[in-house]
Design a protein around this motif. Structure first.
Motif, PDB file in Angstrom:
ATOM      1  N   ALA A  77       0.808  -1.221   0.000  1.00 51.92           N
ATOM      2  CA  ALA A  77       0.000   0.000   0.000  1.00 51.92           C
ATOM      3  C   ALA A  77       0.840   1.270   0.000  1.00 51.92           C
ATOM      4  CB  ALA A  77      -0.941   0.004   1.206  1.00 51.92           C
ATOM      5  N   PHE A  78       2.038   1.206   0.574  1.00 51.83           N
ATOM      6  CA  PHE A  78       2.898   2.388   0.647  1.00 51.83           C
ATOM      7  C   PHE A  78       4.193   2.182  -0.141  1.00 51.83           C
ATOM      8  CE2 PHE A  78      -0.004   3.189   4.049  1.00 51.83           C
ATOM      9  CZ  PHE A  78      -0.075   4.569   4.157  1.00 51.83           C
ATOM     10  N   THR A  79       4.124   1.362  -1.179  1.00 54.17           N
ATOM     11  CA  THR A  79       5.301   1.071  -1.997  1.00 54.17           C
ATOM     12  C   THR A  79       5.049   1.484  -3.440  1.00 54.17           C
ATOM     13  OG1 THR A  79       5.894  -0.819  -0.612  1.00 54.17           O
ATOM     14  CG2 THR A  79       6.845  -0.741  -2.817  1.00 54.17           C
ATOM     15  N   ILE A  80       6.008   2.191  -4.023  1.00 49.66           N
ATOM     16  CA  ILE A  80       5.889   2.578  -5.427  1.00 49.66           C
ATOM     17  C   ILE A  80       7.008   1.981  -6.278  1.00 49.66           C
ATOM     18  CG2 ILE A  80       4.700   4.727  -4.885  1.00 49.66           C
ATOM     19  CD1 ILE A  80       7.310   6.204  -5.333  1.00 49.66           C
ATOM     20  N   SER A  81       8.095   1.524  -5.653  1.00 47.87           N
ATOM     21  CA  SER A  81       9.253   1.028  -6.405  1.00 47.87           C
ATOM     22  C   SER A  81       9.105  -0.450  -6.749  1.00 47.87           C
ATOM     23  CB  SER A  81      10.539   1.252  -5.607  1.00 47.87           C
ATOM     24  OG  SER A  81      10.452   0.636  -4.333  1.00 47.87           O
ATOM     25  N   LYS A  82       7.948  -0.797  -7.290  1.00 51.98           N
ATOM     26  CA  LYS A  82       7.674  -2.154  -7.749  1.00 51.98           C
ATOM     27  C   LYS A  82       6.847  -2.085  -9.017  1.00 51.98           C
ATOM     28  CE  LYS A  82       7.659  -4.964  -3.527  1.00 51.98           C
ATOM     29  NZ  LYS A  82       6.831  -5.893  -2.729  1.00 51.98           N
ATOM     30  N   GLN A  83       6.339  -3.243  -9.420  1.00 45.18           N
ATOM     31  CA  GLN A  83       5.444  -3.324 -10.564  1.00 45.18           C
ATOM     32  C   GLN A  83       4.166  -4.052 -10.144  1.00 45.18           C
ATOM     33  OE1 GLN A  83       9.145  -5.021 -12.547  1.00 45.18           O
ATOM     34  NE2 GLN A  83       7.816  -4.633 -14.308  1.00 45.18           N
ATOM     35  N   TYR A 202      12.612  -1.491  -1.072  1.00 41.48           N
ATOM     36  CA  TYR A 202      11.213  -1.115  -0.956  1.00 41.48           C
ATOM     37  C   TYR A 202      10.732  -1.305   0.484  1.00 41.48           C
ATOM     38  CZ  TYR A 202      10.259  -6.139  -1.025  1.00 41.48           C
ATOM     39  OH  TYR A 202      10.240  -7.474  -0.728  1.00 41.48           O
ATOM     40  N   LEU A 203       9.645  -0.619   0.820  1.00 40.91           N
ATOM     41  CA  LEU A 203       9.114  -0.669   2.176  1.00 40.91           C
ATOM     42  C   LEU A 203       8.429  -2.005   2.435  1.00 40.91           C
ATOM     43  CD1 LEU A 203       8.464   0.799   4.852  1.00 40.91           C
ATOM     44  CD2 LEU A 203       6.342   1.586   3.782  1.00 40.91           C
ATOM     45  N   GLN A 204       8.836  -2.669   3.514  1.00 43.84           N
ATOM     46  CA  GLN A 204       8.219  -3.925   3.906  1.00 43.84           C
ATOM     47  C   GLN A 204       7.462  -3.724   5.220  1.00 43.84           C
ATOM     48  OE1 GLN A 204      10.660  -7.544   3.401  1.00 43.84           O
ATOM     49  NE2 GLN A 204      12.328  -6.202   2.767  1.00 43.84           N
ATOM     50  N   ASN A 205       6.336  -4.429   5.336  1.00 47.68           N
ATOM     51  CA  ASN A 205       5.529  -4.359   6.557  1.00 47.68           C
ATOM     52  C   ASN A 205       5.258  -2.910   6.957  1.00 47.68           C
ATOM     53  OD1 ASN A 205       5.663  -7.205   6.728  1.00 47.68           O
ATOM     54  ND2 ASN A 205       7.557  -7.105   7.897  1.00 47.68           N
ATOM     55  N   TRP A 206       4.635  -2.179   6.042  1.00 52.01           N
ATOM     56  CA  TRP A 206       4.380  -0.758   6.278  1.00 52.01           C
ATOM     57  C   TRP A 206       3.584  -0.522   7.552  1.00 52.01           C
ATOM     58  CZ3 TRP A 206      -0.613   0.651   6.861  1.00 52.01           C
ATOM     59  CH2 TRP A 206      -1.593  -0.209   6.335  1.00 52.01           C
ATOM     60  N   LYS A 209       5.426   0.561  10.641  1.00 53.30           N
ATOM     61  CA  LYS A 209       6.081   1.868  10.658  1.00 53.30           C
ATOM     62  C   LYS A 209       5.111   2.912  11.195  1.00 53.30           C
ATOM     63  CE  LYS A 209       9.440  -0.150   8.353  1.00 53.30           C
ATOM     64  NZ  LYS A 209      10.755  -0.455   8.946  1.00 53.30           N
ATOM     65  N   TRP A 210       5.637   4.004  11.725  1.00 51.23           N
ATOM     66  CA  TRP A 210       4.771   5.031  12.299  1.00 51.23           C
ATOM     67  C   TRP A 210       4.255   6.016  11.262  1.00 51.23           C
ATOM     68  CZ3 TRP A 210       6.103  10.109  11.714  1.00 51.23           C
ATOM     69  CH2 TRP A 210       7.436  10.379  11.357  1.00 51.23           C
ATOM     70  N   TRP A 211       5.089   6.354  10.261  1.00 50.30           N
ATOM     71  CA  TRP A 211       4.703   7.428   9.346  1.00 50.30           C
ATOM     72  C   TRP A 211       3.534   7.087   8.422  1.00 50.30           C
ATOM     73  CZ3 TRP A 211       5.146   6.457   4.172  1.00 50.30           C
ATOM     74  CH2 TRP A 211       6.036   5.457   3.773  1.00 50.30           C
ATOM     75  N   PRO A 212       3.357   5.817   7.986  1.00 54.58           N
ATOM     76  CA  PRO A 212       2.151   5.548   7.190  1.00 54.58           C
ATOM     77  C   PRO A 212       0.868   5.815   7.973  1.00 54.58           C
ATOM     78  CG  PRO A 212       3.757   3.800   6.882  1.00 54.58           C
ATOM     79  CD  PRO A 212       4.236   4.631   8.024  1.00 54.58           C
ATOM     80  N   TRP A 213       0.892   5.498   9.265  1.00 46.15           N
ATOM     81  CA  TRP A 213      -0.300   5.724  10.081  1.00 46.15           C
ATOM     82  C   TRP A 213      -0.556   7.211  10.292  1.00 46.15           C
ATOM     83  CZ3 TRP A 213      -3.579   2.001  10.479  1.00 46.15           C
ATOM     84  CH2 TRP A 213      -3.136   0.676  10.437  1.00 46.15           C
ATOM     85  N   VAL A 214       0.520   7.991  10.381  1.00 47.69           N
ATOM     86  CA  VAL A 214       0.351   9.439  10.514  1.00 47.69           C
ATOM     87  C   VAL A 214      -0.331  10.001   9.268  1.00 47.69           C
ATOM     88  CG1 VAL A 214       1.569  11.651  10.652  1.00 47.69           C
ATOM     89  CG2 VAL A 214       2.296   9.731  12.078  1.00 47.69           C
ATOM     90  N   ILE A 215       0.113   9.537   8.103  1.00 45.24           N
ATOM     91  CA  ILE A 215      -0.498   9.991   6.849  1.00 45.24           C
ATOM     92  C   ILE A 215      -1.974   9.614   6.798  1.00 45.24           C
ATOM     93  CG2 ILE A 215      -0.501   9.675   4.343  1.00 45.24           C
ATOM     94  CD1 ILE A 215       2.514   9.311   4.479  1.00 45.24           C
ATOM     95  N   ILE A 216      -2.272   8.378   7.164  1.00 44.63           N
ATOM     96  CA  ILE A 216      -3.662   7.906   7.136  1.00 44.63           C
ATOM     97  C   ILE A 216      -4.535   8.712   8.089  1.00 44.63           C
ATOM     98  CG2 ILE A 216      -5.172   5.961   7.698  1.00 44.63           C
ATOM     99  CD1 ILE A 216      -2.990   4.094   6.705  1.00 44.63           C
ATOM    100  N   LEU A 217      -4.046   8.933   9.307  1.00 47.06           N
ATOM    101  CA  LEU A 217      -4.838   9.649  10.308  1.00 47.06           C
ATOM    102  C   LEU A 217      -5.046  11.115   9.929  1.00 47.06           C
ATOM    103  CD1 LEU A 217      -3.407   8.138  13.618  1.00 47.06           C
ATOM    104  CD2 LEU A 217      -5.591   7.630  12.505  1.00 47.06           C
ATOM    105  N   LEU A 218      -4.032  11.738   9.336  1.00 44.12           N
ATOM    106  CA  LEU A 218      -4.182  13.132   8.908  1.00 44.12           C
ATOM    107  C   LEU A 218      -5.230  13.251   7.796  1.00 44.12           C
ATOM    108  CD1 LEU A 218      -0.499  14.455   8.883  1.00 44.12           C
ATOM    109  CD2 LEU A 218      -2.340  15.083  10.460  1.00 44.12           C
TER     110      LEU A 218
END
Length: 240
Positions: A77-83, A202-206, A209-218
């Motif tokens: 969900a928070f990864t862009i460096s894939k296909q 690439y980001l694993q087990n997002w 991490k704390w920052w994905p949740w901050v983005i979601i909550l904001l």
């Protein structure tokens, strides 16, 4: 396997026999021999029977469907460096569309039947009439916020799979024409050159991490505020 193809020694996918590097995972290929060809059949057979770790790493499933594709969608969900291949993208899109449709109906009922914010024009005070509904609205906003981020990143991965940069999403700012252009790109077939967008870091087990949740909550907080304003405006119109 025909005489012109072989199986990648790492991911087990069928590639041209003369290929020195796998167009899917980028792994270097050893000289082809009868023995190595026989050994390459095993990973291919394994990947057909189940969605393994390599599938999740590459965000491609050998069995695209609502469940498998949705799992890949959630995992990155928070990864862009894939296909993300065409089948997985559109299966996950269908799943999200169904989920969001159901939640949208619930949100609609909350906003237009339970005023989330009331403004007393006489006393000049603002208060919340239905705190329980406000909490439910915030919970739904969290879900919508997550799907918004995940859908955005999945579009980028789909573009990568067609060998297009995620920068093409700027075309969405062009009314009508931009949306059609992006839609055409999203339904294109996979391009082996798209591997250039893949990165190992690439980001694993997002979710750990704390920052994905901050983005979601904001994003959820902003969406909830918007729902409160809409609900308040609707209640004001009905009462006047």
């Amino acid at each position: 396997m025909d005489e012109k193809t072989k199986y990648c020694i790492k991911c087990g996918k069928k590639i041209p026999k003369a290929a020195k590097f796998c167009p899917f995972c980028g792994a270097s290929q050893e000289p082809v021999s009868q023995k190595s060809e026989e050994s390459q059949i095993k990973p291919q057979e394994t990947s057909i029977n189940s969605v393994n770790d390599e599938d999740y790493r590459d965000n491609n499933s050998n069995h695209p469907g609502m469940i498998n594709s949705f799992k890949l969608y959630l995992a990155d969900a928070f990864t862009i460096s894939k296909q993300m291949n065409c089948a997985d993208y559109w299966w996950s899109y269908l799943t999200i569309a169904i989920i969001q449709f159901v939640f949208s109906i619930i949100t609609f009922q909350i906003v237009f039947n339970y005023p989330l914010l009331t403004v007393d024009s006489i006393e000049g005070e603002t208060y919340i009439d239905h705190p329980g509904m406000l909490i439910l609205a915030f919970f739904l906003s969290v879900i919508f916020a997550f799907f918004s981020v995940a859908s955005f990143t999945s579009m980028i991965r789909r573009l990568h799979d067609t060998n297009h940069s995620g920068q093409f999403l700027w075309l969405l700012l062009i009314p009508f024409v931009g949306s059609i252009a992006i839609l055409v790109m999203l339904i294109l077939k996979s391009d082996s050159q798209g591997v250039r967008f893949r990165k190992k870091d690439y980001l694993q087990n997002w979710y750990k991490k704390w920052w994905p949740w901050v983005i979601i909550l904001l994003l959820a907080a902003l969406d909830t505020l918007l729902l409160m304003l809409i609900s308040s405006a609707y209640a004001y119109i009905l009462n006047n």
